[in-house]
Design an enzyme around this catalytic site. Structure first.
Site, PDB file in Angstrom:
ATOM      1  N   LYS A   1       0.834  -1.205   0.000  1.00 39.50           N
ATOM      2  CA  LYS A   1       0.000   0.000   0.000  1.00 39.50           C
ATOM      3  C   LYS A   1       0.877   1.267   0.000  1.00 39.50           C
ATOM      4  O   LYS A   1       2.099   1.181   0.221  1.00 39.50           O
ATOM      5  CB  LYS A   1      -0.913  -0.032   1.230  1.00 39.50           C
TER       6      LYS A   1
ATOM      7  N   TYR B   1     -12.317  -3.087  -3.233  1.00 39.65           N
ATOM      8  CA  TYR B   1     -12.797  -3.136  -1.847  1.00 39.65           C
ATOM      9  C   TYR B   1     -14.328  -3.118  -1.762  1.00 39.65           C
ATOM     10  O   TYR B   1     -14.877  -2.705  -0.733  1.00 39.65           O
ATOM     11  CB  TYR B   1     -12.217  -1.963  -1.055  1.00 39.65           C
TER      12      TYR B   1
ATOM     13  N   ASN C   1      -1.770  -0.214   7.148  1.00 43.40           N
ATOM     14  CA  ASN C   1      -1.249  -1.514   7.596  1.00 43.40           C
ATOM     15  C   ASN C   1      -0.374  -2.178   6.527  1.00 43.40           C
ATOM     16  O   ASN C   1      -0.250  -3.399   6.479  1.00 43.40           O
ATOM     17  CB  ASN C   1      -2.390  -2.420   8.076  1.00 43.40           C
TER      18      ASN C   1
ATOM     19  N   HIS D   1      -1.823  -5.576   1.470  1.00 43.47           N
ATOM     20  CA  HIS D   1      -3.080  -6.296   1.281  1.00 43.47           C
ATOM     21  C   HIS D   1      -2.734  -7.639   0.659  1.00 43.47           C
ATOM     22  O   HIS D   1      -1.915  -7.717  -0.245  1.00 43.47           O
ATOM     23  CB  HIS D   1      -4.009  -5.522   0.339  1.00 43.47           C
TER      24      HIS D   1
ATOM     25  N   GLU E   1      -8.710 -10.580  -8.015  1.00 44.71           N
ATOM     26  CA  GLU E   1      -7.895  -9.370  -7.855  1.00 44.71           C
ATOM     27  C   GLU E   1      -6.805  -9.280  -8.931  1.00 44.71           C
ATOM     28  O   GLU E   1      -6.530  -8.197  -9.451  1.00 44.71           O
ATOM     29  CB  GLU E   1      -7.294  -9.340  -6.433  1.00 44.71           C
TER      30      GLU E   1
HETATM   31  P1  CMP Z   1      -6.871  -5.044   3.817  1.00 43.36           P
HETATM   32  O1  CMP Z   1      -6.253  -6.365   4.036  1.00 43.36           O
HETATM   33  O2  CMP Z   1      -6.383  -4.213   2.713  1.00 43.36           O
HETATM   34  O3  CMP Z   1      -8.448  -5.248   3.621  1.00 43.36           O
HETATM   35  C1  CMP Z   1      -9.378  -4.277   3.974  1.00 43.36           C
HETATM   36  C2  CMP Z   1      -8.779  -3.149   4.740  1.00 43.36           C
HETATM   37  O4  CMP Z   1      -9.699  -2.383   5.463  1.00 43.36           O
HETATM   38  C3  CMP Z   1      -7.839  -3.695   5.786  1.00 43.36           C
HETATM   39  O5  CMP Z   1      -6.691  -4.204   5.161  1.00 43.36           O
HETATM   40  C4  CMP Z   1      -7.650  -2.483   6.680  1.00 43.36           C
HETATM   41  O6  CMP Z   1      -6.673  -1.603   6.163  1.00 43.36           O
HETATM   42  C5  CMP Z   1      -9.018  -1.839   6.579  1.00 43.36           C
HETATM   43  N1  CMP Z   1      -9.832  -2.133   7.745  1.00 43.36           N
HETATM   44  C6  CMP Z   1     -10.411  -3.294   8.058  1.00 43.36           C
HETATM   45  N2  CMP Z   1     -11.106  -3.170   9.206  1.00 43.36           N
HETATM   46  C7  CMP Z   1     -10.948  -1.897   9.601  1.00 43.36           C
HETATM   47  C8  CMP Z   1     -11.420  -1.146  10.697  1.00 43.36           C
HETATM   48  N3  CMP Z   1     -12.199  -1.709  11.642  1.00 43.36           N
HETATM   49  N4  CMP Z   1     -11.057   0.135  10.786  1.00 43.36           N
HETATM   50  C9  CMP Z   1     -10.257   0.694   9.845  1.00 43.36           C
HETATM   51  N5  CMP Z   1      -9.789   0.036   8.757  1.00 43.36           N
HETATM   52  C10 CMP Z   1     -10.132  -1.238   8.650  1.00 43.36           C
END
Ligand code: CMP
Length: 128
Positions: free
Chosen positions: A4, A44, A108, A111, A122
């Site tokens: 990301k 998403y 984070n 993905h 994807e």
């Molecule tokens: P990712 O694995 O990219 O898939 C969906 C993303 O949504 C996840 O990583 C997080 O970055 C985000 N995400 C999921 N749950 C939450 C939450 N409760 N609050 C904020 N971001 C979230």
């Protein structure tokens, strides 16, 4: 897999790819690209309507990401998910990418597809 924008900005792409390669997985396709809002929305789609949706889209589109196709034995998606650590870095185990390098749920770093079917979808979305 996607590194990301926070991973690109922090210069952690090499670290993340290095971990995958040291594990024995193979990078077979990679492209640094700025994802547009429409593609991010398709990617998403399952999170549409959730409270974090807008910040999720804003984050993934704010700068270039590294889109990657990673190959390995059957179930590689699961190996990658385990190496990534829990979605919430506060709960991610040490030794995982998020457990070692991240603190924020939105930022984070990576993905990873959550099933073989998601991986196919994807890859088709980002490399049509
Ligand atoms: P990712 O694995 O990219 O898939 C969906 C993303 O949504 C996840 O990583 C997080 O970055 C985000 N995400 C999921 N749950 C939450 C939450 N409760 N609050 C904020 N971001 C979230």
């Amino acid at each position: 897999m996607i590194c990301k924008p926070d991973a690109v900005e922090r210069g952690l792409v090499g670290e993340i790819i290095g971990r995958l390669e040291r594990r024995g997985l193979r990078l077979v396709r990679a492209e640094l690209r700025q994802v547009d809002k429409e593609t991010a929305g398709s990617h998403y789609g399952e999170h549409l309507g959730k409270p974090f949706y807008d910040s999720l889209i804003a984050h993934i589109t704010r700068g270039p990401v590294l889109l990657m196709v990673v190959e390995g034995p059957e179930g590689t998606w699961q190996v990658v998910r385990t190496m990534m650590g829990a979605t919430n870095p506060a709960a991610a185990a040490p030794g995982t990418v998020r457990g070692d390098l991240a603190l924020s749920m939105t930022e984070n770093l990576i993905h990873g597809s959550d099933s073989a079917e998601s991986a196919r979808r994807e890859i088709g979305l980002f490399f049509p």
